[in-house]
Design a protein around this motif. Structure first.
Motif, short mmCIF file in Angstrom:
data_model
loop_
_atom_site.label_atom_id
_atom_site.label_comp_id
_atom_site.label_asym_id
_atom_site.label_seq_id
_atom_site.Cartn_x
_atom_site.Cartn_y
_atom_site.Cartn_z
N UNK A 40 0.81 -1.22 0.00
CA UNK A 40 0.00 0.00 0.00
C UNK A 40 0.84 1.27 0.00
N UNK A 41 1.99 1.26 0.71
CA UNK A 41 2.79 2.48 0.79
C UNK A 41 4.29 2.19 0.69
N UNK A 42 4.92 1.76 1.79
CA UNK A 42 6.36 1.54 1.75
C UNK A 42 6.85 0.83 3.00
N UNK A 43 7.90 0.05 2.84
CA UNK A 43 8.57 -0.59 3.96
C UNK A 43 10.06 -0.68 3.68
N UNK A 44 10.83 -0.99 4.72
CA UNK A 44 12.28 -1.11 4.54
C UNK A 44 12.76 -2.44 5.11
N UNK A 139 30.08 -4.77 3.43
CA UNK A 139 28.97 -3.97 2.92
C UNK A 139 27.63 -4.40 3.51
N UNK A 140 26.74 -3.43 3.64
CA UNK A 140 25.36 -3.69 4.05
C UNK A 140 24.44 -3.36 2.88
N UNK A 141 23.22 -3.85 2.96
CA UNK A 141 22.24 -3.52 1.91
C UNK A 141 20.89 -3.26 2.55
N UNK A 142 20.30 -2.14 2.20
CA UNK A 142 19.00 -1.73 2.72
C UNK A 142 18.04 -1.60 1.55
N UNK A 143 16.90 -2.30 1.61
CA UNK A 143 15.92 -2.29 0.52
C UNK A 143 14.70 -1.47 0.93
N UNK A 144 14.40 -0.44 0.15
CA UNK A 144 13.21 0.40 0.37
C UNK A 144 12.22 0.02 -0.72
N UNK A 145 11.05 -0.49 -0.32
CA UNK A 145 10.12 -1.07 -1.29
C UNK A 145 8.70 -0.52 -1.11
N UNK A 146 8.05 -0.24 -2.24
CA UNK A 146 6.70 0.29 -2.22
C UNK A 146 6.64 1.65 -2.91
N UNK A 147 5.44 2.07 -3.28
CA UNK A 147 5.30 3.28 -4.10
C UNK A 147 5.84 4.54 -3.43
N UNK A 148 5.79 4.61 -2.09
CA UNK A 148 6.30 5.80 -1.41
C UNK A 148 7.81 5.79 -1.25
N UNK A 149 8.48 4.76 -1.80
CA UNK A 149 9.94 4.74 -1.76
C UNK A 149 10.52 5.93 -2.52
N UNK A 175 20.36 1.01 -6.60
CA UNK A 175 19.78 0.32 -7.76
C UNK A 175 18.26 0.25 -7.69
N UNK A 176 17.65 0.21 -8.86
CA UNK A 176 16.19 0.07 -8.96
C UNK A 176 15.80 -1.39 -8.98
N UNK A 177 16.10 -2.08 -7.89
CA UNK A 177 15.87 -3.52 -7.78
C UNK A 177 15.12 -3.84 -6.49
N UNK A 178 14.69 -5.09 -6.35
CA UNK A 178 13.99 -5.51 -5.14
C UNK A 178 13.45 -6.91 -5.29
N UNK A 179 12.76 -7.37 -4.25
CA UNK A 179 12.29 -8.76 -4.22
C UNK A 179 10.86 -8.80 -3.72
N UNK A 183 7.54 -1.15 -6.93
CA UNK A 183 8.56 -0.16 -7.21
C UNK A 183 9.42 -0.01 -5.96
N UNK A 184 10.72 0.16 -6.15
CA UNK A 184 11.59 0.27 -4.99
C UNK A 184 13.04 0.36 -5.39
N UNK A 185 13.90 0.38 -4.38
CA UNK A 185 15.33 0.45 -4.66
C UNK A 185 16.09 -0.27 -3.55
N UNK A 186 17.34 -0.58 -3.83
CA UNK A 186 18.23 -1.20 -2.86
C UNK A 186 19.51 -0.37 -2.79
N UNK A 187 19.97 -0.13 -1.57
CA UNK A 187 21.15 0.70 -1.35
C UNK A 187 22.24 -0.14 -0.71
N UNK A 188 23.31 -0.37 -1.44
CA UNK A 188 24.49 -1.05 -0.90
C UNK A 188 25.40 0.02 -0.33
N UNK A 189 25.76 -0.14 0.93
CA UNK A 189 26.44 0.92 1.67
C UNK A 189 27.50 0.33 2.60
N UNK A 190 28.53 1.09 2.91
CA UNK A 190 29.56 0.62 3.83
C UNK A 190 28.95 0.36 5.20
N UNK A 191 29.45 -0.66 5.86
CA UNK A 191 28.90 -1.06 7.15
C UNK A 191 28.83 0.09 8.16
#
Length: 349
Positions: A40-44, A139-149, A175-179, A183-191
């Motif tokens: 419905x909106x967004x989650x991480x 590295x860490x990865x944080x996925x923001x998923x949903x239309x409000x991303x 990246x414009x990826x997800x599982x 619609x969403x994105x994934x952010x690979x970032x230093x720990x």
């Protein structure tokens, strides 16, 4: 093993479970509630347990052409590509996403349970002039998923990436990826920068009545959209044609498993979705599928409830001649058979 965000999950009273050796949040409040955040909106999600393997050098692209049935040479800089590692039998060891920085630098993101196996596979099969570095622990990865991303990224001062494209900014790979099928994105970032980013995203989500999501909802979200789970929907025993992802195969080059795969392009069983008709019928991994006469015609590999449909759903392999959408079937659950129907793998449009 724990990701650098583990303490953040504990602070939020997450239900922690063992996921292939990683202590990961199954849910924070409830699987269904977190599922609906995303729809419905967004989650991480914390997906830092996933692998990060870099291939660099003049032989990097040649190595990937050998390792994958997809034609890596067709990728442009900044492209992401979904594909799979195959064994000599043409069966999938693991599925993955490839990032192309340039012709001499690529990133593979294998699944958590298979990272070591994939690293060994790459090292054994790479060509000359290809350096391989496993950066998974850095590295860490944080996925923001949903239309409000889109709005969450705007609040972070970051450009929203195009679908299956990526860019680099401030040391991050975005990246414009997800599982989840949203619609969403994934952010690979230093720990050492991950906790700060996570806290900002969670704070923004709370303002719109949403929040972090665990692996439980990630699983139900991907099932509704017919996405494969490595180690469960396949485990070095299914090829891309069986798994209904033949789009990853490009046979104009030589790759590991090519000859065996070419000889099995029309397998007896193929990957399909199942929608249950009766209340309280929730398929589980290993449940058998039958035709209306009671003859066994397939097997469930993933199953749960669909929060969107309010029904039990499943994914699995079914005889090709019984695989047409809306075909009536039975699923054996515990000591009885329940009515259902076949669907495309993408159960929820």
């Amino acid at each position: 093993m724990r990701t650098v965000l583990y303490d953040e999950h504990v602070k939020m009273n997450a239900n922690i479970v063992d996921f292939h050796g990683w202590d990961m949040p199954l849910y924070y409040e409830s699987i269904i509630k977190e599922h609906m955040y995303v729809r419905e909106r967004c989650g991480v999600f914390d997906v830092s347990h996933m692998g990060d393997i870099f291939l660099t050098g003049s032989g990097a692209e040649e190595s990937l052409m050998k390792l994958f049935p997809s034609d890596i040479s067709k990728m442009k800089e900044g492209d992401c590509l979904y594909t799979a590692f195959l064994n000599n039998d043409g069966n999938m060891i693991d599925d993955t996403i490839i990032y192309k920085f340039n012709k001499e630098k690529f990133l593979c993101v294998p699944n958590a349970a298979t990272t070591d196996k994939i690293l060994d596979h790459i090292l054994k099969n790479k060509t000359n002039n290809c350096e391989v570095k496993n950066s998974s622990s850095e590295l860490s990865c944080i996925a923001i998923q949903g239309k409000d991303s889109v709005n969450i990224m705007k609040n972070l001062g970051l450009k929203f990436p195009d679908f299956f494209k990526f860019y680099e900014e401030k040391g991050m790979i975005i990246s414009g990826t997800g599982y989840t099928g949203e619609i969403g994105c994934e952010i690979i970032i230093k720990n050492n920068e991950a906790v700060n980013l996570w806290e900002k995203i969670v704070d923004d989500l709370k303002k719109i009545g949403c929040g972090p999501c665990g692996l439980g909802s990630r699983d139900t979200l991907r099932m509704e959209k017919g996405m494969l789970l490595s180690g469960q929907d396949f485990n070095s025993d299914k090829n891309p044609y069986e798994a209904s992802i033949s789009f990853i195969v490009d046979n104009d080059h030589n790759y590991i498993g090519r000859e065996k795969l070419l000889s099995n392009q029309k397998p007896e069983r193929i990957f399909r979705g199942i929608i249950m008709n009766e209340k309280g019928s929730f398929p589980r991994h290993g449940n058998l599928i039958y035709d209306e006469s009671g003859k066994e015609i397939g097997i469930i590999t993933s199953g749960s409830i669909s929060p969107i449909l309010g029904k039990g759903i499943g994914l699995g392999y079914i005889n090709r001649n019984e695989s047409k959408s809306d075909t009536s079937i039975l699923v054996g659950i515990r000591d009885r058979k329940f009515n259902g129907k076949v669907s495309r793998p993408r159960i929820v449009p």
